[in-house]
Design an enzyme around this catalytic site. Structure first.
Site, PDB file in Angstrom:
ATOM      1  NE  ARG A 131      30.507  69.222  48.104  1.00  0.00           N
ATOM      2  CZ  ARG A 131      29.183  69.257  48.100  1.00  0.00           C
ATOM      3  NH1 ARG A 131      28.537  69.969  47.177  1.00  0.00           N
ATOM      4  NH2 ARG A 131      28.488  68.595  49.007  1.00  0.00           N
ATOM      5  CG  LEU A 133      29.445  65.391  48.387  1.00  0.00           C
ATOM      6  CD1 LEU A 133      30.768  64.893  48.952  1.00  0.00           C
ATOM      7  CD2 LEU A 133      29.619  65.775  46.931  1.00  0.00           C
ATOM      8  CB  SER A 134      28.938  65.783  54.241  1.00  0.00           C
ATOM      9  OG  SER A 134      28.828  64.509  54.820  1.00  0.00           O
ATOM     10  CD  GLN A 135      25.329  72.211  55.346  1.00  0.00           C
ATOM     11  OE1 GLN A 135      25.019  71.430  56.246  1.00  0.00           O
ATOM     12  NE2 GLN A 135      25.072  73.505  55.400  1.00  0.00           N
TER      13      GLN A 135
END
Length: 224
Positions: free
Chosen positions: A43, A69-71
Site C-alpha cells: 500500500r 486513499l480510502s481507509q
C-alpha cells in the site's frame, strides 16, 4: 521494481502489514482471499513518499487533487461485499481509479478490470504504479465516472470509490443480470449501498443499505 521496494522497509515491513490485517479481522473482515491480497500488496507504493510511513494505519490518506486513499477497512469491506454478493466475477468496473490501490486488489481477484477516473494526473500515476507491479489485466479510461464505461459492459460487478447523491442510472444499466454494485451514496451523511440486478427480471434491482461511510463526493466532468 526491486524486491526490497516491494517488501518495504521499516514502517512498511511485513510485520506492520500483519498488524493491519489483524485489525481488519478484529473489525469483522473474514474473506481470506481479500485479507491475503491486502497483506501482500504494498500500500505504501500508492502514496507520496512523505506519507508512506502511514500506509498501514487504518485511516484514509490524501493523494492530491482533493482525493483520498480510502481507509483499509472500508476497502476490505467493499471488496468482500463485491465478492460475496456476486456469482462468478469475470469483469468488474471500478469508478474512480484514484491512487490505484483498490484497482490493484481487484486485478488480483478478477480476470478483467475496467477503471474510470476523471482526474488525468491521478490516473496516469496509478497506471504507472500498477504497471510496475506487473498487473496487466486492467484497462483505463479518462472520463466522467457517472457514465461508467458502457462500451465494455455488461459487468458482473461495479465498485465506486466516490459517493454520488443518488445512484447513477447509467451504472445500473451496465450491470449484467445478477451483477452487483457496491457504492456509497449521499451528501454530508452517506450510506454504503449493495445493489443486485435480478437475474430474470432485469429491470428489477434489490438494494441493501448497509452502514454509514465517508467518501469524497462523486463529481461530474473531467480534469487534466
Amino acid at each position: 521494481m526491486t524486491n526490497l521496494l516491494l517488501q518495504g522497509v521499516g514502517m512498511t515491513s511485513l510485520r506492520t502489514r500483519e498488524r493491519l490485517i489483524q485489525r481488519l479481522r478484529d473489525q469483522g473482515v473474514t474473506n481470506l482471499r481479500v485479507l491475503d491480497i491486502m497483506l501482500n500488496t504494498p500500500r505504501h507504493l500508492f502514496l507520496d513518499e512523505a506519507l508512506a510511513h502511514r500506509a498501514y494505519e487504518d485511516t484514509a490518506l490524501p493523494i492530491g487533487h482533493g482525493q483520498t486513499l480510502s481507509q483499509p477497512y472500508i476497502v476490505a469491506r467493499m471488496t468482500e461485499l463485491l465478492l460475496g454478493a456476486a456469482g462468478k466475477l469475470n469483469k468488474v468496473l471500478e469508478v474512480g481509479t484514484g491512487s490505484g490501490y483498490q484497482t490493484s486488489l481487484l486485478a488480483q481477484l478478477v480476470p478483467e478490470v475496467y477503471t474510470v477516473e476523471r482526474i488525468k494526473p491521478l490516473q496516469d500515476k496509478a497506471r504507472e504504479r500498477l504497471h510496475q507491479l506487473g498487473l496487466r489485466n486492467i484497462r483505463y479510461r479518462h472520463a466522467d465516472g457517472g457514465f461508467g464505461w458502457p462500451d465494455m459492459g455488461a459487468y458482473d460487478g461495479i465498485l465506486s470509490t466516490a459517493a454520488p447523491q443518488v445512484v447513477p442510472d447509467e451504472l445500473l444499466k451496465q450491470l449484467a443480470p445478477g451483477g452487483v454494485l457496491v457504492i456509497p451514496v449521499g451528501g454530508r451523511e452517506q450510506q454504503l449501498h449493495l445493489i443486485i440486478r435480478d437475474t430474470e427480471d432485469t429491470e428489477k434491482f434489490v438494494t441493501q443499505i448497509l452502514e454509514p461511510v465517508k467518501f469524497v463526493p462523486f463529481l461530474s466532468g473531467t480534469a487534466r
